[in-house]
Design a protein around this motif. Structure first.
Motif, PDB file in Angstrom:
ATOM      1  N   GLY A  10       0.838  -1.208   0.000  1.00 54.72           N
ATOM      2  CA  GLY A  10       0.000   0.000   0.000  1.00 54.72           C
ATOM      3  C   GLY A  10       0.867   1.250   0.000  1.00 54.72           C
ATOM      4  O   GLY A  10       2.100   1.197   0.147  1.00 54.72           O
ATOM      5  N   ASP A  11       0.216   2.399  -0.127  1.00 54.48           N
ATOM      6  CA  ASP A  11       0.964   3.665  -0.143  1.00 54.48           C
ATOM      7  C   ASP A  11       1.552   3.966   1.237  1.00 54.48           C
ATOM      8  O   ASP A  11       2.648   4.518   1.340  1.00 54.48           O
ATOM      9  CB  ASP A  11       0.065   4.823  -0.587  1.00 54.48           C
ATOM     10  N   GLY A  12       0.860   3.579   2.287  1.00 55.97           N
ATOM     11  CA  GLY A  12       1.410   3.782   3.629  1.00 55.97           C
ATOM     12  C   GLY A  12       2.700   3.010   3.788  1.00 55.97           C
ATOM     13  O   GLY A  12       3.677   3.487   4.380  1.00 55.97           O
ATOM     14  N   ASN A  64      -4.080   3.760  -2.618  1.00 56.50           N
ATOM     15  CA  ASN A  64      -5.456   4.208  -2.344  1.00 56.50           C
ATOM     16  C   ASN A  64      -5.437   5.513  -1.531  1.00 56.50           C
ATOM     17  O   ASN A  64      -6.422   5.894  -0.915  1.00 56.50           O
ATOM     18  CB  ASN A  64      -6.283   3.118  -1.661  1.00 56.50           C
ATOM     19  N   CYS A  80      -4.373   6.612   1.204  1.00 56.69           N
ATOM     20  CA  CYS A  80      -4.628   6.701   2.651  1.00 56.69           C
ATOM     21  C   CYS A  80      -4.148   5.407   3.317  1.00 56.69           C
ATOM     22  O   CYS A  80      -3.907   4.412   2.645  1.00 56.69           O
ATOM     23  CB  CYS A  80      -6.109   6.888   2.956  1.00 56.69           C
ATOM     24  N   TYR A  81      -3.999   5.457   4.617  1.00 54.30           N
ATOM     25  CA  TYR A  81      -3.829   4.241   5.406  1.00 54.30           C
ATOM     26  C   TYR A  81      -5.242   3.701   5.608  1.00 54.30           C
ATOM     27  O   TYR A  81      -5.926   4.052   6.573  1.00 54.30           O
ATOM     28  CB  TYR A  81      -3.205   4.581   6.754  1.00 54.30           C
ATOM     29  N   ALA A  82      -5.695   2.858   4.706  1.00 57.03           N
ATOM     30  CA  ALA A  82      -7.107   2.450   4.712  1.00 57.03           C
ATOM     31  C   ALA A  82      -7.418   1.476   5.844  1.00 57.03           C
ATOM     32  O   ALA A  82      -8.419   1.620   6.547  1.00 57.03           O
ATOM     33  CB  ALA A  82      -7.468   1.836   3.369  1.00 57.03           C
TER      34      ALA A  82
HETATM   35 MG   LIG Z   1      -3.202   2.775   1.398  1.00 56.99          MG
END
Ligand SMILES: [Mg+2]
Ligand SMILES: Cc1ncc(C[n+]2csc(CCOP(=O)(O)OP(=O)(O)O)c2C)c(N)n1
Ligand code: SF4
Length: 370
Positions: free
Chosen positions: A141-143, A170, A172-174
């Motif tokens: 993920g992006d985080g 996405n 954000c830290y989803a």
């Molecule tokens: Mg994310």
């Protein structure tokens, strides 16, 4: 005696007919011309990412996972750092994968994958694995990729391990409840960037340009950006990244239905609109030429066509919309495209209302099978 390590070759799909190949009428802004809406690409039949996972309806990262693994095929091993795509895809004794998959801590997707790559090389050379060298992929993920695990991915790219490192973004830290990450866009609402009287925009910083940073900082690597709006592009860049001998990095824009608040059927549409509004340039960096190749979308839209589809931007005021249009116009210039007068005028806050009162081109809800 050391055995030679043989590599696989994954043929790219024919790109004829994808939106990029279509011609747009001169001077047209917005509209549907050239988007080739009903193009159904020649998807591989196999599905190493099977049905039965527990991601939200319309989950962009789940679409990305499925297409990447279709592109890679069965001779593939996958790692997934902590995040939605680990938590929602693995319950005790159960995953949706038909290929080997391993979870890694959120900070160590890069180092874990380096180890897998070095291990396979060594095992094949010593005759302990029959080969050929498998497709080795990590999807973070992006985080993880842009923040907590950035160092370990950068290290793996620098050391040039033969693997594909993907950031599914996405914004954000989803998994922990939609917290801000470095790729959250300006004014994007998260639980850590609330808007209010003192700070009407909410998030004030622009997003980190992760892919550019990876290309500039690791010029020997294949680097590409893509979105779930362009399946053939996503599949082909996955295959090119895997065919490249050495490290490759792919940054994929993947809408998060829960965090961004939009109609569940609009994930792929958002994947196109973000490109058509100039907010996520799609490109490929070729390390042999040390050159960027940009995708020039046949449709250019005002940013409102993208922003207004999502609840996370619903609080934006005229000045926030104008600032976003300014950023998009700079992106158009960066990728060598003209900025049409209508979009240039959109840099003026006086041209806008509050986002929730703006008019914008409504998406077509294609529904199932349309
Ligand atoms: Mg994310
Ligand atoms: C070192 C560490 N810090 C925090 C966490 C808590 N955590 C688990 S999942 C997650 C969100 C990850 O965000 P991202 O990588 O963007 O993946 P997404 O959930 O958005 O798919 C966080 C912060 C953790 N597991 N490890
Ligand atoms: S919260 Fe977002 S990223 Fe996570 S499963 Fe749901 S739609 Fe996918």
């Amino acid at each position: 005696m050391a055995i030679e390590v043989t590599r696989q070759y994954l043929p790219p799909l024919d790109e004829e007919g994808r939106a990029a190949a279509q011609v747009k009428r001169e001077g047209e802004v917005g509209g549907e011309t050239g988007r080739d809406r009903h193009y159904l690409p020649d998807m591989p039949d196999e599905d190493p990412y099977q049905a039965g996972h527990r991601t939200c309806a319309g989950c962009g990262p789940a679409i990305e996972y499925r297409w990447v693994l279709k592109a890679a095929g069965q001779d593939t091993v996958v790692a997934g750092p902590t995040g939605c795509m680990y938590v929602a895809n693995s319950t005790y004794l159960c995953t949706p994968y038909t290929v080997p998959w391993a979870h890694t801590p959120i900070a160590s997707g890069g180092s874990f994958t380096s180890g897998m790559a070095a291990g396979y090389e060594a095992m094949i050379r010593k005759g302990r694995h029959p080969g050929p060298y498998p497709n080795i992929i990590v999807m973070a993920g992006d985080g993880s990729a842009a923040d907590i695990g950035l160092g370990s991915i950068s290290g793996a790219l620098y050391r040039n391990h033969d693997a594909l490192f993907i950031c599914y973004d996405n914004e954000c830290y989803a998994n922990t409840g939609i917290q801000v990450s470095p790729t959250t866009p300006y004014a994007g609402l998260t639980t850590f960037t609330p808007f209010g009287k003192a700070n009407p925009a909410g998030k004030q910083l622009p997003p980190k340009n992760l892919a550019r940073m990876m290309a500039e900082g690791h010029p020997h690597c294949y680097v590409a950006t893509t979105t779930v709006g362009y399946p053939v592009d996503l599949i082909n860049k996955t295959r090119k990244g895997l065919n490249h001998q050495g490290a490759a990095f792919m940054h994929c824009f993947t809408p998060c239905q829960k965090g961004w608040v939009y109609q569940t059927s609009m994930t792929v549409e958002l994947g196109r609109r973000v490109v058509e509004s100039g907010l996520f340039p799609v490109w490929e960096y070729d390390p042999a030429e040390r050159k960027y190749h940009y995708f020039h979308p046949p449709v250019q839209r005002p940013v409102t066509d993208y922003l207004a589809m999502q609840g996370r931007f619903g609080h934006m005021l005229p000045e926030h919309v104008a600032a976003t249009q300014r950023a998009a116009n700079l992106n158009w210039q960066d990728i060598g495209m003209d900025v049409p007068a209508e979009l240039r005028e959109g840099e003026d806050p006086a041209r806008h209302a509050k986002l929730k009162e703006e008019s914008y081109s409504m998406p077509l809800n294609r529904g199932v099978g349309a």
